[in-house]
Scaffold this active site. Structure first.
Site, PDB file in Angstrom:
ATOM      1  CB  SER A 120      -0.900   0.053   1.302  1.00 54.56           C
ATOM      2  OG  SER A 120      -1.523   1.164   1.321  1.00 54.56           O
ATOM      3  CE1 TYR A 152      -5.235  -1.880   4.334  1.00 55.12           C
ATOM      4  CE2 TYR A 152      -3.800  -0.026   3.810  1.00 55.12           C
ATOM      5  CZ  TYR A 152      -4.467  -0.836   3.582  1.00 55.12           C
ATOM      6  OH  TYR A 152      -4.610  -1.548   1.985  1.00 55.12           O
TER       7      TYR A 152
END
Length: 278
Positions: A159, A172
């Site tokens: 990510s 996250y």
């Protein structure tokens, strides 16, 4: 370069690919893309109806696919899934660790601080993403190394939040940063112990619209939210990505065209990761 050479480099014909989270927006696109490149695709997820819908799309276009229900956090379910795949197709060549995501409790809202976040929420989102990459890699990777000649390709999903500090998504971000490191570590581990036929790489998508982030980035009328506008302003391409724009990188990483590529994290982000905002 002739079409014959291109097909040899990038065809996935007769390879068996497992896509965890294959029933989601990005996972579904990846599953369909692998099938178009010739792979027999296992759509692994928890939602039978959505997984079956992806399988139906693949078979309607002439591909081979099967839906397998399993929770990526449950080793026993993954082992049962592995046996079902081996029973049908006798091998596993590719694993795409797409499953993951975020939970609201591990996100710092504008009116909260890091001190308000329950540590259990942080643990949950790290488990979902990092352990949800480790366990499938162990279970399906074992099938790859136990062949007469060990070979296989694992592609993890990173990510932008792994490489840039992006506000709010603390759990996250930590999990995805862990996936980057795990990708490099596992690439070295498998290549040294099982040979150059075993490779592990990752894709770091930029901002794509999916189920989990739609309401954060888009208003009900399709216009940008404040957060969505900030992201577009910091993306030189000036737009969000389209799911199909991940496919060429994925197919390359899974094919013999990248046979000397190992342990890398490839951004597919419209330039977000390299833009300072100035």
């Amino acid at each position: 370069m002739s079409d014959l050479i291109l097909n040899k480099l990038f065809s996935l014909k007769d390879r068996v690919a497992v896509v965890t989270g294959g029933s989601g927006v990005l996972g579904g696109a990846m599953a369909k893309g692998l099938a178009l490149a010739g792979a027999r695709v296992v759509v692994l997820g928890r939602n039978e109806a959505r997984a079956s819908a992806v399988v139906s799309d693949i078979t309607a276009n002439g591909g081979e696919s099967m839906a397998v229900l399993a929770d990526i956090s449950d080793r026993s379910q993954l082992e049962i899934a592995r046996e079902a795949i081996i029973q049908r197709w006798d091998q596993i060549d590719i694993l795409v660790n797409m499953a993951g995501g975020n939970i609201p409790a591990a996100t710092i809202t504008p009116d909260a601080t890091i001190f308000d976040m329950p540590h259990t929420a942080f643990e949950e989102v790290v488990s979902l993403n990092l352990l949800g990459t480790l366990l499938p890699s162990q279970v399906f990777g074992q099938a790859m190394v136990e062949r007469n000649q060990p070979s296989g390709c694992i592609v993890n999903i990173s990510s932008m939040s792994a490489i840039r500090a992006i506000s709010r998504v603390v759990g996250y971000s930590a999990a995805k940063a862990g996936i980057d490191n795990f990708t490099r570590w596992l690439a070295v581990e498998l290549a040294q112990k099982y040979g150059d036929g075993m490779r592990v790489n990752a894709i770091a998508p930029g901002f794509f619209i999916g189920e989990q982030n739609r309401d954060l980035l888009l208003n009900a009328d399709g216009s940008l939210t404040e957060r969505g506008q900030k992201i577009i302003e910091h993306t030189p391409a000036g737009r969000f990505g389209k799911p199909d724009e991940l496919l060429s990188t994925l197919i390359w990483l899974c094919s013999s065209g990248s046979s000397f590529v190992n342990g890398v994290v490839i951004p597919v982000d419209g330039g977000f990761s390299i833009y300072s905002g100035v």
